[in-house]
Each structure stands twice: as C-alpha cells, then as structure tokens.
Design a protein around this motif. Sequence first.
Motif, PDB file in Angstrom:
ATOM      1  N   PHE A 158       4.388   5.247 -10.185  1.00  0.00           N
ATOM      2  CA  PHE A 158       3.608   4.129  -9.642  1.00  0.00           C
ATOM      3  C   PHE A 158       2.287   4.631  -9.046  1.00  0.00           C
ATOM      4  CE2 PHE A 158       2.406   1.122  -6.315  1.00  0.00           C
ATOM      5  CZ  PHE A 158       2.349  -0.055  -7.057  1.00  0.00           C
ATOM      6  N   ILE A 159       2.362   5.686  -8.235  1.00  0.00           N
ATOM      7  CA  ILE A 159       1.143   6.239  -7.627  1.00  0.00           C
ATOM      8  C   ILE A 159       0.193   6.737  -8.719  1.00  0.00           C
ATOM      9  CG2 ILE A 159       0.213   8.075  -6.147  1.00  0.00           C
ATOM     10  CD1 ILE A 159       2.854   7.903  -4.517  1.00  0.00           C
ATOM     11  N   ARG A 160       0.743   7.399  -9.739  1.00  0.00           N
ATOM     12  CA  ARG A 160      -0.091   7.892 -10.847  1.00  0.00           C
ATOM     13  C   ARG A 160      -0.859   6.745 -11.509  1.00  0.00           C
ATOM     14  NH1 ARG A 160      -0.504   8.688 -16.251  1.00  0.00           N
ATOM     15  NH2 ARG A 160       1.270   7.334 -16.738  1.00  0.00           N
ATOM     16  N   LEU A 161      -0.178   5.628 -11.750  1.00  0.00           N
ATOM     17  CA  LEU A 161      -0.827   4.477 -12.388  1.00  0.00           C
ATOM     18  C   LEU A 161      -1.878   3.845 -11.479  1.00  0.00           C
ATOM     19  CD1 LEU A 161       2.319   2.846 -14.060  1.00  0.00           C
ATOM     20  CD2 LEU A 161       0.425   4.007 -15.241  1.00  0.00           C
ATOM     21  N   ILE A 162      -1.584   3.806 -10.183  1.00  0.00           N
ATOM     22  CA  ILE A 162      -2.542   3.256  -9.207  1.00  0.00           C
ATOM     23  C   ILE A 162      -3.830   4.076  -9.218  1.00  0.00           C
ATOM     24  CG2 ILE A 162      -2.933   3.048  -6.699  1.00  0.00           C
ATOM     25  CD1 ILE A 162      -1.211   0.776  -7.771  1.00  0.00           C
ATOM     26  N   ILE A 163      -3.676   5.397  -9.338  1.00  0.00           N
ATOM     27  CA  ILE A 163      -4.843   6.290  -9.399  1.00  0.00           C
ATOM     28  C   ILE A 163      -5.552   6.123 -10.743  1.00  0.00           C
ATOM     29  CG2 ILE A 163      -5.548   8.725  -9.498  1.00  0.00           C
ATOM     30  CD1 ILE A 163      -3.215   9.281  -7.468  1.00  0.00           C
ATOM     31  N   GLU A 164      -4.781   6.131 -11.812  1.00  0.00           N
ATOM     32  CA  GLU A 164      -5.336   6.021 -13.166  1.00  0.00           C
ATOM     33  C   GLU A 164      -6.154   4.743 -13.329  1.00  0.00           C
ATOM     34  OE1 GLU A 164      -6.178   7.765 -16.568  1.00  0.00           O
ATOM     35  OE2 GLU A 164      -4.776   8.692 -15.176  1.00  0.00           O
ATOM     36  N   ASN A 165      -5.670   3.659 -12.743  1.00  0.00           N
ATOM     37  CA  ASN A 165      -6.323   2.349 -12.890  1.00  0.00           C
ATOM     38  C   ASN A 165      -7.315   2.047 -11.764  1.00  0.00           C
ATOM     39  OD1 ASN A 165      -4.854   1.776 -15.263  1.00  0.00           O
ATOM     40  ND2 ASN A 165      -3.096   1.083 -14.069  1.00  0.00           N
ATOM     41  N   ASN A 166      -7.520   3.039 -10.892  1.00  0.00           N
ATOM     42  CA  ASN A 166      -8.489   2.908  -9.789  1.00  0.00           C
ATOM     43  C   ASN A 166      -8.288   1.601  -9.013  1.00  0.00           C
ATOM     44  OD1 ASN A 166     -10.598   3.899  -8.234  1.00  0.00           O
ATOM     45  ND2 ASN A 166     -12.168   2.872  -9.459  1.00  0.00           N
ATOM     46  N   GLU A 167      -7.045   1.382  -8.600  1.00  0.00           N
ATOM     47  CA  GLU A 167      -6.671   0.124  -7.946  1.00  0.00           C
ATOM     48  C   GLU A 167      -7.110   0.076  -6.485  1.00  0.00           C
ATOM     49  OE1 GLU A 167      -5.423  -2.407  -9.393  1.00  0.00           O
ATOM     50  OE2 GLU A 167      -4.041  -1.811 -10.987  1.00  0.00           O
ATOM     51  N   SER A 168      -7.089  -1.144  -5.959  1.00  0.00           N
ATOM     52  CA  SER A 168      -7.162  -1.358  -4.514  1.00  0.00           C
ATOM     53  C   SER A 168      -6.215  -2.509  -4.194  1.00  0.00           C
ATOM     54  CB  SER A 168      -8.584  -1.709  -4.078  1.00  0.00           C
ATOM     55  OG  SER A 168      -8.968  -2.956  -4.623  1.00  0.00           O
ATOM     56  N   GLY A 169      -5.795  -2.616  -2.946  1.00  0.00           N
ATOM     57  CA  GLY A 169      -4.928  -3.721  -2.554  1.00  0.00           C
ATOM     58  C   GLY A 169      -3.609  -3.275  -1.945  1.00  0.00           C
ATOM     59  N   LEU A 170      -2.713  -4.245  -1.783  1.00  0.00           N
ATOM     60  CA  LEU A 170      -1.417  -4.047  -1.137  1.00  0.00           C
ATOM     61  C   LEU A 170      -0.321  -4.128  -2.193  1.00  0.00           C
ATOM     62  CD1 LEU A 170       0.275  -3.913   1.533  1.00  0.00           C
ATOM     63  CD2 LEU A 170       0.055  -6.405   1.662  1.00  0.00           C
ATOM     64  N   PHE A 171       0.587  -3.134  -2.207  1.00  0.00           N
ATOM     65  CA  PHE A 171       1.599  -3.038  -3.254  1.00  0.00           C
ATOM     66  C   PHE A 171       3.001  -2.826  -2.676  1.00  0.00           C
ATOM     67  CE2 PHE A 171      -2.447  -1.837  -5.088  1.00  0.00           C
ATOM     68  CZ  PHE A 171      -2.454  -2.539  -6.292  1.00  0.00           C
ATOM     69  N   PHE A 172       4.003  -3.316  -3.428  1.00  0.00           N
ATOM     70  CA  PHE A 172       5.394  -3.299  -2.976  1.00  0.00           C
ATOM     71  C   PHE A 172       6.305  -2.753  -4.087  1.00  0.00           C
ATOM     72  CE2 PHE A 172       2.939  -6.905  -1.501  1.00  0.00           C
ATOM     73  CZ  PHE A 172       3.080  -6.890  -0.124  1.00  0.00           C
ATOM     74  N   PRO A 173       6.164  -1.510  -4.477  1.00  0.00           N
ATOM     75  CA  PRO A 173       6.999  -0.992  -5.568  1.00  0.00           C
ATOM     76  C   PRO A 173       8.466  -0.887  -5.153  1.00  0.00           C
ATOM     77  CG  PRO A 173       5.803   0.800  -4.520  1.00  0.00           C
ATOM     78  CD  PRO A 173       5.287  -0.468  -3.909  1.00  0.00           C
ATOM     79  N   GLN A 174       9.353  -1.125  -6.098  1.00  0.00           N
ATOM     80  CA  GLN A 174      10.792  -0.934  -5.879  1.00  0.00           C
ATOM     81  C   GLN A 174      11.446  -0.688  -7.231  1.00  0.00           C
ATOM     82  OE1 GLN A 174      13.091  -4.435  -4.662  1.00  0.00           O
ATOM     83  NE2 GLN A 174      11.618  -5.806  -5.600  1.00  0.00           N
ATOM     84  N   ASP A 175      12.684  -0.208  -7.203  1.00  0.00           N
ATOM     85  CA  ASP A 175      13.445  -0.053  -8.439  1.00  0.00           C
ATOM     86  C   ASP A 175      13.702  -1.426  -9.062  1.00  0.00           C
ATOM     87  OD1 ASP A 175      13.497   2.676  -8.090  1.00  0.00           O
ATOM     88  OD2 ASP A 175      15.580   2.768  -7.411  1.00  0.00           O
ATOM     89  N   SER A 176      14.047  -1.427 -10.334  1.00  0.00           N
ATOM     90  CA  SER A 176      14.245  -2.696 -11.047  1.00  0.00           C
ATOM     91  C   SER A 176      15.479  -3.454 -10.572  1.00  0.00           C
ATOM     92  CB  SER A 176      14.339  -2.450 -12.553  1.00  0.00           C
ATOM     93  OG  SER A 176      15.375  -1.532 -12.831  1.00  0.00           O
TER      94      SER A 176
END
Length: 292
Positions: free
Chosen positions: A197-215
Amino acid sequence: MSRKKILITGKSSYIGTSFIKWVSQWPDQYEVEEISVKGEEWKKHDFSGYDTVLHVAGIAHVSADPKLEDLYYKVNRDLTIEVAKKAKNDGVKQFIFMSSIIVYGDSGGINEKKIITEHTIPQPTNSYGNSKLQAEEGIKSLEDAEFKIVIIRPPMIYGKGSKGNYAKLSKAARILPVFPDIDNQRSMLYIDNLGEFIRLIIENNESGLFFPQDSEHVKTCEMVRLIAKVHEKKIRLIRVFNPLLNVMGTKVAIINKVFGNLIYEKSLSIYKEKYQIWDLRKSIELSELESA
C-alpha cells in the motif's frame, strides 16, 4: 526511469524495516534510506535529495502511565510536525505519516459493534491517540501544491516479528488446548499488505487520508485456530467462558482489546490498485512459518 528516493525517519522500526525488505524486490525502482530522529543530529541531514519522507518514528501505546503523557506529545506530535516542516523546507515532494485507528478511541466491548465509516469523527480516549490526531492536524496545514501530505490510519498491524497482541495470540495458539469462541470482528493489516500500500501511495504521488486493511475482517478465535493449524496443533473453541468474559470486559481493558469489536467499513479501504496481496490464511502462514 529514475529511482524513487525514499527517506524513512525512525530507524529500525518494524514498519520501516519491513518496508525496506518489501521494496527490495524492485532494486531498480526504489532507493531507501533510514535515519534516527532521536536527539538533534537528524536536523543536519539534508532531505533535499528525497522524493518522499516516510515518517514512522513514534512511541507506541505501551502504558497508561500519566508520566508518559508529555513524551507522547513530544514524540508523536511535536517531532512529527518538526520533521514535516524540515521535509517541506528541503524541497521533498511527499510526506507520509503513520497515524493509527486509535484516533477513534478504544475497541467496542464484547457484543458491542464498532464500525468506522467515512462519517465517524475521531474521539481519542488516551494521550497516545490524541497525540497522533494532533500530529495529523499539525501537518495538514503544511500541504500545498508542491508538498503532498499522506496520513495513514492503519488498524492492528501483524506479521513476522510483530509485537503486541498478535504475538500474544500466537503464543496462546501454540500452547492452549482451548480458546474462547466469541463472535467479534476486527480490522487488521498484514505487514506486506501495508508495504505494498505504501509503495503504491509513493508510486502514484498521492495525498490525503487513507484507511488500509486486509480484505477480511477477523474473528479473534478464528485467527487463533489458523495459527494453531500452521503449527499442527489442535485447539478447541469453546463458549463456556463467554459469560465471564462479558463481565470482565467491562473492567479489564485487555479483554476488549482481544475480544472487542473494531472495524473499518470495507468501502473505506478500497484503493484503485490491488494492495491486499495476501489473504488471512496466507498471511498467518507467512507470519508463523517465518518466525518459527
């Protein structure tokens, strides 16, 4: 394509070292360094060459001792804001802050649902949660077109080498013949799923508030059963202790931490790319076999 340069502030942290291991699969895409932000020496470090600062330094909620209250605010809030300001001043484009689900307060009790939705307002119940929330508020104001802020509020993180409740459940699963069968639900996040998740956030140059969890939302006793199964142990799930645990849950905080309810609504954790690499069964297997 040039490699993304990432600086982890908080040396030898569980999340930081796991992230380094995760992105080592793509040596041509990422260059990761970590520094300690204890003391004053880190202030001399030049941040200008990095695309992203991943800030994981902090004090976990290990004690309710009021003497630690000042330390929570000093490290979890003040240091976070100070590191973010330096990152911005040195020209870093993205700052990622690891906050916590704890900003929403304690778990719901046994048989008491606690579902966090996009409309749930944070209500921390201790200085740890409050220090994280105040850090979030303190860094938001720094964001502009050139400096992106990412705030991640993960639920309980588990995996090989993780501490806290998962380690205790793992030990229990390996030695206990029986375990309470209580119908609860908890959001959890396997460490490699967080890493992706962190890798994708960096790759996509994101900003904002996120709530990752397992499926999958997790039932505590089911997790214990899966851990026992990996170790080829048999554990019986029983309900005989449930009435006693119900009563104890109102007085003993650890009971609610283990058997209480605390979940993110699944829609809150959807991302445009797949980050939930491993399901619960595989995550448990990887955690246990690697740490055996």
